[in-house]
Design an enzyme around this catalytic site. Structure first.
Site, PDB file in Angstrom:
ATOM      1  N   ARG A 171       0.838  -1.198   0.000  1.00 31.65           N
ATOM      2  CA  ARG A 171       0.000   0.000   0.000  1.00 31.65           C
ATOM      3  C   ARG A 171       0.876   1.252   0.000  1.00 31.65           C
ATOM      4  NH1 ARG A 171      -4.578   0.235   4.466  1.00 31.65           N
ATOM      5  NH2 ARG A 171      -2.853   0.849   5.813  1.00 31.65           N
ATOM      6  N   GLU A 221     -16.369   5.896   3.882  1.00 32.91           N
ATOM      7  CA  GLU A 221     -15.500   5.594   5.027  1.00 32.91           C
ATOM      8  C   GLU A 221     -16.164   6.046   6.323  1.00 32.91           C
ATOM      9  OE1 GLU A 221     -11.865   4.726   5.043  1.00 32.91           O
ATOM     10  OE2 GLU A 221     -11.134   5.545   3.156  1.00 32.91           O
ATOM     11  N   LYS A 261      -2.552   6.530   1.174  1.00 33.90           N
ATOM     12  CA  LYS A 261      -2.482   6.925   2.587  1.00 33.90           C
ATOM     13  C   LYS A 261      -1.552   8.126   2.694  1.00 33.90           C
ATOM     14  CE  LYS A 261      -2.440   4.687   7.112  1.00 33.90           C
ATOM     15  NZ  LYS A 261      -3.719   5.174   7.600  1.00 33.90           N
TER      16      LYS A 261
END
Ligand SMILES: Cc1ncc(COP(=O)(O)O)c(C=O)c1O
Length: 339
Positions: free
Chosen positions: A81, A219, A183
């Site tokens: 990620r 989210e 992220k």
């Protein structure tokens, strides 16, 4: 010797530990990194991480098992990620091997900061990669830093899982074709104001809807959403602006492979919450936060209960936490031992 901390009552806050790793990227390659004791960075005032948000980070934990050994949970997924975040922001990638090796080194060096088995305390790892060096215009950085530090953190829910209430926000944390799946710090900067508004109104955090139509759940604060339908399906939203949660993909797998549920990623419309008998938020910090209710405009929708945890949520939570602490057999490759 284990540090003398109140392991059963630790929260989630910064505690300086003994060692962190730091490596510099210069002249087109990663230089040899090292463990250092200094927790302060000395970087150019022109660093792109400071002005243009050219930075990304990760979060994962190390767990103390019953036999005293130490587990990392799926660090390869965090490594991959982070590589995707780096690709999105034009930063140099760290290989999966280097990432896992550094995780192991930092955890081993700070072993005394991992709480005892049974306390629920874990060691939180914060890998980050930032653009540094002299610069002024909107450019990629001339140099980069990759670092990992760790903090001991407590069990998220002391005394068992507790349902929590959330409210739908009118704000977006990410743009339709923006950086939601990476992220990167900018997403979190954008979430501070709506998160504060939710807290002032008495909710734990925001539910973010899809930024294009504002009709579908994306989210829950800094966690992913899942629902258990009345006919026992596990459903979690699918969208290019959601951060792909490693906890979420682990739960999808366990729901299907261990509990025989249909487990799918699909659209979850905010006006169709009646289909769910239970709902939760999932992420590394809490593993699962059962969702009591969601405020959407004037409508407050309660799922299972505002005080009790639903049976499927509990079962999934216990299975995953059991795997992380080495009490239950892990699917192949999920656990990496720190030796
Ligand atoms: C925005 C956001 N969504 C979801 C998650 C959960 O992801 P993971 O399960 O990999 O911790 C996080 C935490 O990393 C997050 O910051």
């Amino acid at each position: 010797m284990m540090k003398d901390l109140d392991w059963n009552n630790l929260g989630f806050s910064y505690i300086k530990t003994d060692y962190r790793y730091i490596a510099y990227w210069k002249n087109g390659e990663w230089q040899k990194g090292e463990l250092v004791t200094d927790n302060v960075l000395h970087i150019s005032e022109g660093s792109t991480a400071l002005h243009y948000g050219q930075q990304c980070f990760e979060g994962l934990k190390a767990y103390r098992c019953k036999d005293g050994s130490i587990n990392l949970f799926r660090p390869d997924e965090n490594a991959k990620r982070m590589q995707r975040s780096c690709q999105r922001l034009l930063m140099p990638e760290v290989s999966v091997e280097m990432f896992i090796d550094v995780c192991k080194q930092v955890v081993k060096a700070n072993e005394e900061w991992i709480g005892p088995y049974g306390s629920g305390a874990t060691l939180y790892l914060r890998p980050f990669l930032i653009g540094v060096g002299d610069n002024i215009g909107v450019n990629v950085a001339p140099e980069y830093i990759f670092s990992i530090f760790v903090c001991p953190v407590g069990a998220y829910f002391k005394g068992g899982l507790k349902p929590t209430n959330f409210m739908v926000s009118n704000y977006d944390r990410a743009a339709p074709h923006g950086t939601g799946a990476a992220k990167v710090g900018g997403n979190y900067a954008a979430s501070l104001y709506p998160g504060k508004k939710a807290k002032i109104q008495g909710y734990a955090d925001c539910i973010y809807l899809d930024p294009t139509t504002h009709t579908k759940i994306e989210e829950v604060g800094s966690a992913n959403f899942f629902g258990i339908t009345r006919d026992n399906k596990f459903i979690t939203p699918i969208s290019p602006s959601i951060l792909p949660s490693i906890t979420k993909y682990s739960l999808l797998y366990l729901a299907k492979e261990r509990f025989g549920m249909e487990a799918i990623e699909g659209d979850i419309y905010i006006n169709q919450l009646d289909q769910f008998s239970e709902a939760g938020a999932c992420g590394t910090a809490a593993v699962i936060t059962p969702i009591g209710g969601i405020l959407n405009g004037d409508d407050f929708h309660v799922f299972y209960s505002e005080t009790e945890v639903g049976p499927v949520t509990r079962k999934l939570y216990e299975e995953l936490v059991g795997i992380q602490f080495g009490d239950k057999p892990a699917p192949e490759g999920w656990i990496v031992k720190v030796e």
